[in-house]
Every structure is written in structure tokens, then in C-alpha cells.
Enzyme design. Sequence first.
Site, PDB file in Angstrom:
ATOM      1  N   HIS A 181     112.395  41.511   4.888  1.00 53.48           N
ATOM      2  CA  HIS A 181     112.041  41.234   6.238  1.00 53.48           C
ATOM      3  C   HIS A 181     112.317  40.107   6.944  1.00 53.48           C
ATOM      4  O   HIS A 181     111.401  39.255   7.389  1.00 53.48           O
ATOM      5  CB  HIS A 181     110.548  41.885   6.110  1.00 53.48           C
ATOM      6  CG  HIS A 181     110.380  42.717   7.681  1.00 53.48           C
ATOM      7  ND1 HIS A 181     109.599  43.919   8.227  1.00 53.48           N
ATOM      8  CD2 HIS A 181     110.463  42.217   9.638  1.00 53.48           C
ATOM      9  CE1 HIS A 181     109.982  44.361   9.664  1.00 53.48           C
ATOM     10  NE2 HIS A 181     109.937  43.019  10.176  1.00 53.48           N
ATOM     11  N   CYS A 218     109.781  39.800  18.917  1.00 50.15           N
ATOM     12  CA  CYS A 218     108.371  38.849  18.381  1.00 50.15           C
ATOM     13  C   CYS A 218     107.853  38.356  19.280  1.00 50.15           C
ATOM     14  O   CYS A 218     108.760  37.496  20.203  1.00 50.15           O
ATOM     15  CB  CYS A 218     108.437  37.994  16.777  1.00 50.15           C
ATOM     16  SG  CYS A 218     107.011  36.827  17.037  1.00 50.15           S
TER      17      CYS A 218
END
Length: 299
Positions: free
Chosen positions: A209, A242
Amino acid sequence: MVEPVGTDVTIYEVGPRDGLQNEKGLVPVEAKAEFISRLLGAGLPIVEATSFVHPTWVPQLADAAELMNLLGEDGRHLPVLVPNERGLDRALELGLEHIAIFGSATETFAQRNLNRSLDEQFAMFEPTVVRAREAGMDVRAYVSMCWGDPWESAVPVDQVVSVGKRLYDLGASQLSLGDTIGVGTAGAVGTLLDAFNEAGLADDVLAVHFHDTYGQALANAYAAYQHGVRTFDASAGGLGGCPYAESATGNLATEDLVWMFRGLGVETGVDLGQLVETSLWMAEVLGKPSVSRVVQALG
């Protein structure tokens, strides 16, 4: 673990959950349901639908139960993230078949994301996994911060392997290794995969990922493929990001991954044209362009 038929690799689509959860503006539940239906229609074999997290943590996913009901029978077969036993209870009530848990390879992120210490997270996850398995559910485990942590910098390989193996050994069928802040490089990918293999976890139970903060996600996916990994997490249109890295540009775009595999002669089972159309549609819903280079080129 879902085993797609007639493909060389499995793309595990995380856009509806990992991608949309970072969007500040609330996306209508009907749009989320259509997004998932379009992704399935494009041939993606696995689409992670949502997370049964407390709405105060992730307001975007407060409609998780409503979404799964809108999806009907199709929704029962889609994986959802559950943070703990309360999340599992909600998944069981809806008759879902696949769940995922999300652990941390570092102490600081475990404290910030789970409100648990590195060791305490296993005590939280264990009853969740045990109950899910007793109910006949499939369980996937994520381990985050595998190649770097914004507070602790580089994470020792043996620490990542120890945490990942403990999560997997709780009863998971697959372990997804997350480059949460996108600092991994191809060489480091190979090093970590080697270490997991030496610890007894073969490539066929591992997934990767990657985030594209430094533009390395596609190279890292190629390195993992060369190593022997065959399950790749990706997000349609590169949705996501993120919150721990200001320059993070999101998850590896599913379209970019499919384009790479097409060039390698690797069958994904995904209709790239339909996928691009889906990402263009979602970009309109969100009111911002897709960051996927393939979507930009073909759209």
C-alpha cells in the site's frame, strides 16, 4: 481473501474508504454508493467500501451503515475497516463477510491513531479478529508506517516485521504493508519483503500500500511485483493523502498501476477506460481534478 479468476495480480481498491476519508467536504452517501458501483463495474475485484469508525474521528464515514444498506447484496461481499469490537458489531449486524484491522508499526502512531501503545494494540485487535473468524468472516490486517514515521523517522525493519507478523498471526488471511507517508524506495521495499519472507510470511500473503509523496509509489509497486507480491492497494484517481506529510499527494492511483501492468503484459481484469471515466466523474463530484497521470492523459 477474495481470489479473482483469470488475473495475474489483484488490485485492492481503497478509494471509497482511504481516498474519501480525507476529503473535508462531505460527499453524499448516494455518490459514494455510485462510486463503488462504478468501480465494481470497471472490473475491480475488491473495493473497500468504508470504515465503521466513530463519526467524531472521521466525519466523512459517519454514513457507513447507510452506505452498506444502499449497496444491498453487493455490499455484503465488500471489505470494511473496523477499528475495534464496536466496529465489528456493526459489521456483523449488516451480515458483512470481510473486515480489515489497521495497526501501527510505531509507538507514536499507535498512540496518536489508536490511543494505545504499540503492545496494547494487539490486545484490542485480538478479540475483534477472534470473533470475526468465529462468525466466518475473512480478516485482512494493515500495518502502517512500514518505511518511515513522521515522528520516529526511519522504522527498524525488525520492528515492522515483528508487528506485522503479530497482526497476521491473530488470524488474518493477508497483511498489507503501508508506506503511510510515502518515503519508501524500491530498494527498501525489497529489503522489507525479504525480511518478512525470512520470518515466515511469503509474498502470497502480503500486499503493498504505497503513497506517492515523493513520486516513488509506482516504482515501489514494480519492485514489489518483481519480488513476487501479487496484491496491490490503490485508489482510483489517486484519491487520498496523508495528514502527517504536508506534501503527500495521495495513494498510488489505480489507473497508473493498471497502465504499468498493461505495459508489462500483466492481466488485472480492469477496464481502464471505464475506470478513467469513473475517476473523472468523482473529480466532478469533489470539485477538483484527479492527480492520476493516466487520468490526466486519457481524460
